[in-house]
Design a protein around this motif. Structure first.
Motif, PDB file in Angstrom:
ATOM      1  N   ARG A   1       0.856  -1.189   0.000  1.00 16.46           N
ATOM      2  CA  ARG A   1       0.000   0.000   0.000  1.00 16.46           C
ATOM      3  C   ARG A   1       0.885   1.230   0.000  1.00 16.46           C
ATOM      4  O   ARG A   1       1.852   1.308   0.767  1.00 16.46           O
ATOM      5  N   PRO A   2       0.628   2.223  -0.861  1.00 18.49           N
ATOM      6  CA  PRO A   2       1.481   3.406  -0.919  1.00 18.49           C
ATOM      7  C   PRO A   2       1.424   4.206   0.379  1.00 18.49           C
ATOM      8  O   PRO A   2       0.424   4.187   1.092  1.00 18.49           O
ATOM      9  N   THR A   3       2.518   4.928   0.654  1.00 20.27           N
ATOM     10  CA  THR A   3       2.606   5.762   1.843  1.00 20.27           C
ATOM     11  C   THR A   3       2.647   7.223   1.444  1.00 20.27           C
ATOM     12  O   THR A   3       2.780   7.568   0.260  1.00 20.27           O
ATOM     13  N   SER A   4       2.595   8.105   2.428  1.00 23.02           N
ATOM     14  CA  SER A   4       2.698   9.536   2.136  1.00 23.02           C
ATOM     15  C   SER A   4       4.059   9.868   1.547  1.00 23.02           C
ATOM     16  O   SER A   4       4.193  10.801   0.748  1.00 23.02           O
ATOM     17  N   ARG A   5       5.090   9.090   1.908  1.00 18.44           N
ATOM     18  CA  ARG A   5       6.416   9.304   1.322  1.00 18.44           C
ATOM     19  C   ARG A   5       6.383   9.020  -0.179  1.00 18.44           C
ATOM     20  O   ARG A   5       6.996   9.737  -0.972  1.00 18.44           O
ATOM     21  N   ASP A   6       5.667   7.942  -0.583  1.00 14.35           N
ATOM     22  CA  ASP A   6       5.532   7.634  -2.003  1.00 14.35           C
ATOM     23  C   ASP A   6       4.859   8.780  -2.757  1.00 14.35           C
ATOM     24  O   ASP A   6       5.261   9.150  -3.861  1.00 14.35           O
ATOM     25  N   VAL A   7       3.800   9.328  -2.153  1.00 13.86           N
ATOM     26  CA  VAL A   7       3.101  10.452  -2.782  1.00 13.86           C
ATOM     27  C   VAL A   7       4.032  11.648  -2.889  1.00 13.86           C
ATOM     28  O   VAL A   7       4.085  12.333  -3.918  1.00 13.86           O
ATOM     29  N   ALA A   8       4.786  11.917  -1.823  1.00 17.41           N
ATOM     30  CA  ALA A   8       5.719  13.044  -1.829  1.00 17.41           C
ATOM     31  C   ALA A   8       6.754  12.897  -2.924  1.00 17.41           C
ATOM     32  O   ALA A   8       7.066  13.849  -3.648  1.00 17.41           O
ATOM     33  N   GLN A   9       7.300  11.682  -3.073  1.00 24.25           N
ATOM     34  CA  GLN A   9       8.303  11.445  -4.105  1.00 24.25           C
ATOM     35  C   GLN A   9       7.710  11.620  -5.500  1.00 24.25           C
ATOM     36  O   GLN A   9       8.329  12.213  -6.385  1.00 24.25           O
ATOM     37  N   ALA A  10       6.496  11.085  -5.695  1.00 28.30           N
ATOM     38  CA  ALA A  10       5.861  11.180  -7.011  1.00 28.30           C
ATOM     39  C   ALA A  10       5.535  12.627  -7.386  1.00 28.30           C
ATOM     40  O   ALA A  10       5.605  13.011  -8.552  1.00 28.30           O
ATOM     41  N   ALA A  11       5.171  13.424  -6.383  1.00 28.89           N
ATOM     42  CA  ALA A  11       4.796  14.820  -6.634  1.00 28.89           C
ATOM     43  C   ALA A  11       5.987  15.761  -6.562  1.00 28.89           C
ATOM     44  O   ALA A  11       5.877  16.942  -6.930  1.00 28.89           O
ATOM     45  N   GLY A  12       7.140  15.278  -6.046  1.00 29.27           N
ATOM     46  CA  GLY A  12       8.312  16.127  -5.918  1.00 29.27           C
ATOM     47  C   GLY A  12       8.189  17.163  -4.828  1.00 29.27           C
ATOM     48  O   GLY A  12       8.671  18.295  -4.956  1.00 29.27           O
ATOM     49  N   VAL A  13       7.525  16.767  -3.721  1.00 29.81           N
ATOM     50  CA  VAL A  13       7.338  17.686  -2.587  1.00 29.81           C
ATOM     51  C   VAL A  13       7.715  16.963  -1.306  1.00 29.81           C
ATOM     52  O   VAL A  13       8.032  15.772  -1.302  1.00 29.81           O
TER      53      VAL A  13
END
Length: 338
Positions: free
Chosen positions: A7-19
Motif C-alpha cells: 500500500r502506498p505511503t505519504s512518502r511515495d506520494v511526496a516522491q511522485a509529486a516532488g514535494v
C-alpha cells in the motif's frame, strides 16, 4: 506499487509529486491554502489518485474513523423516497456523532464528479443505492467501507447490503390482483439496469407463470410521468385483448399510466386496474388513490447507517430484509365483464 509495498505511503506520494511529506499532509488534510501553491496542491492530489493512496484506510484498526463523515450516494433526487432514506440515515448518524453528506449521482447513472478533493481522506464510509452504483467508481467510493442499498448480496462491490423485501411486495401485488380475478397483465417496467428492478420483473413473471390462464406483456419507460404515459398508451392501443391490470415498478410510472388510460377513454378501475410501488405522496394525490406497496424509506436509511457503523466497528450488520406492505386503495377492482 511504490517501494514494493502493498500500500502506498505519504512518502511515495511526496516522491511522485516532488514535494515534502509535510506538503502532502497539508494538501490531503485541506490545510494547504496560504502555505503551498494551488499548482502544487493539484500535483499532490493527482499523485495520490494515481498511486491509490488512501490515508483513511492505511491505519484501519476496526475503530470508528476520524472524520466522522459518511457519504450517501443516491440517484438524482426526483422523488421524496431518497429524502426519507437520508432522514433515517442522518438520524442514526447524529446519535453516534457522525454527519451525512448527500450526493445525488447525475441522472442516477454514468460518471460523477468527485465531491471531495480526496474522497478517501475526507470520508469514513459510503452508503450507496444500487441505482447510483456507477458513481462509486468515479468518486472511488468503492474503496472505502461500503454499504449497498437495494443491491444483490452476491455482487455488491464487496460491501454489506441492506434490502427492502421487494420480492414480497411484488408477491403481495400479484396475489391481490389475481384474487380480484385479473388474468391479463401489462408490466410497466422502469427502464433502468438495476438489481431491484430485475427482482421485480423476475418475481412477477414467476408468480404469474404459476397461475394457469394468465398473460403478461412488459413495456419499459424511464421513471417520469410523460415517458410512462407514452409507453402505456402505445401498449394499450396496440394490443387486443386489452390487459385488465397494469403493474407499475414505481408510483410515478403509475401516474403516467393513469394519463394513458384516460387518453384512451378508459376508466380506473372500472376498465383497468393500476398498481404502483413506493407509496409516495403522489399515490394519494391522484384520483382514484393508488393501490401500491409502502416502502419505509426512513427505516431503510436507518438500517443502512446502522450497517455501516457495524462495519466500521468490525461487527456483522443486522441480517434480514425490511418488510414492505401492500396498501389497497381505489385503483384496483375486479375486471369488468368482457
Amino acid at each position: 506499487m511504490a517501494n514494493g509495498s502493498t500500500r502506498p505511503t505519504s512518502r511515495d506520494v511526496a516522491q511522485a509529486a516532488g514535494v515534502s511529506q509535510a506538503a502532502v499532509s497539508l494538501v490531503l488534510g485541506e490545510k494547504w491554502r496560504g502555505r503551498v501553491s494551488a499548482a502544487t496542491a493539484e500535483r499532490v492530489r493527482e499523485a495520490a489518485r494515481e498511486l491509490g493512496y488512501r490515508p483513511n484506510l492505511a491505519a484501519r484498526n476496526l475503530r470508528l474513523g476520524h472524520t466522522r463523515t459518511v457519504l450517501l450516494v443516491v440517484p438524482a433526487l426526483t422523488t421524496e423516497f431518497f429524502a426519507g432514506v437520508y432522514t433515517g440515515a442522518a438520524r442514526v448518524a447524529a446519535r453516534h456523532g457522525f454527519g451525512v453528506v448527500l450526493y445525488p449521482s447525475p441522472e442516477g447513472i454514468g460518471p460523477a464528479r468527485n465531491p471531495f478533493a480526496s474522497a478517501q481522506a475526507a470520508l469514513d464510509g459510503v452508503i450507496a443505492s444500487s441505482m447510483a452504483a456507477d458513481a462509486l467508481t468515479a468518486i472511488r467510493g468503492d474503496e472505502l467501507p461500503l454499504v449497498m442499498l437495494d443491491s444483490d448480496p452476491a455482487g455488491s462491490l464487496g460491501g454489506a447490503t441492506v434490502n427492502l423485501d421487494i420480492a414480497d411486495g411484488v408477491r403481495q401485488v400479484t396475489e391481490h390482483l389475481l384474487g380480484l380475478g385479473h388474468r391479463r397483465f401489462l408490466h410497466l417496467a422502469a427502464d433502468i439496469a438495476s438489481w431491484t428492478f430485475e427482482v421485480r420483473a423476475h418475481e412477477l413473471a414467476t408468480r404469474l407463470a404459476g397461475t394457469p390462464g394468465t398473460s403478461l406483456r412488459t413495456v419499459r419507460a424511464h421513471i417520469s410521468i410523460d415517458a410512462a404515459r407514452t409507453a402505456a398508451e402505445t401498449a394499450l392501443a396496440a394490443r387486443s385483448p386489452r390487459p385488465t391490470a397494469i403493474i407499475c415498478d414505481d408510483d410515478k410510472l403509475a401516474a403516467g399510466a393513469y394519463k394513458a388510460v384516460r387518453r384512451l377513454g378508459l376508466r380506473i378501475p372500472d376498465d383497468i386496474s393500476v398498481t404502483g410501488l413506493d407509496d409516495l405522496a403522489l399515490a394519494t394525490a391522484i384520483d382514484p388513490e393508488l393501490t401500491t406497496v409502502r416502502l419505509d424509506a426512513e427505516l431503510f436509511g436507518e438500517r443502512g447507517m446502522q450497517a455501516l457503523l457495524a462495519v466500521l466497528e468490525g461487527r456483522e450488520p443486522e441480517e434480514g430484509d425490511i418488510p414492505v406492505q401492500l396498501v389497497v386503495r381505489g385503483s384496483t377492482a375486479p375486471p369488468s365483464a368482457p
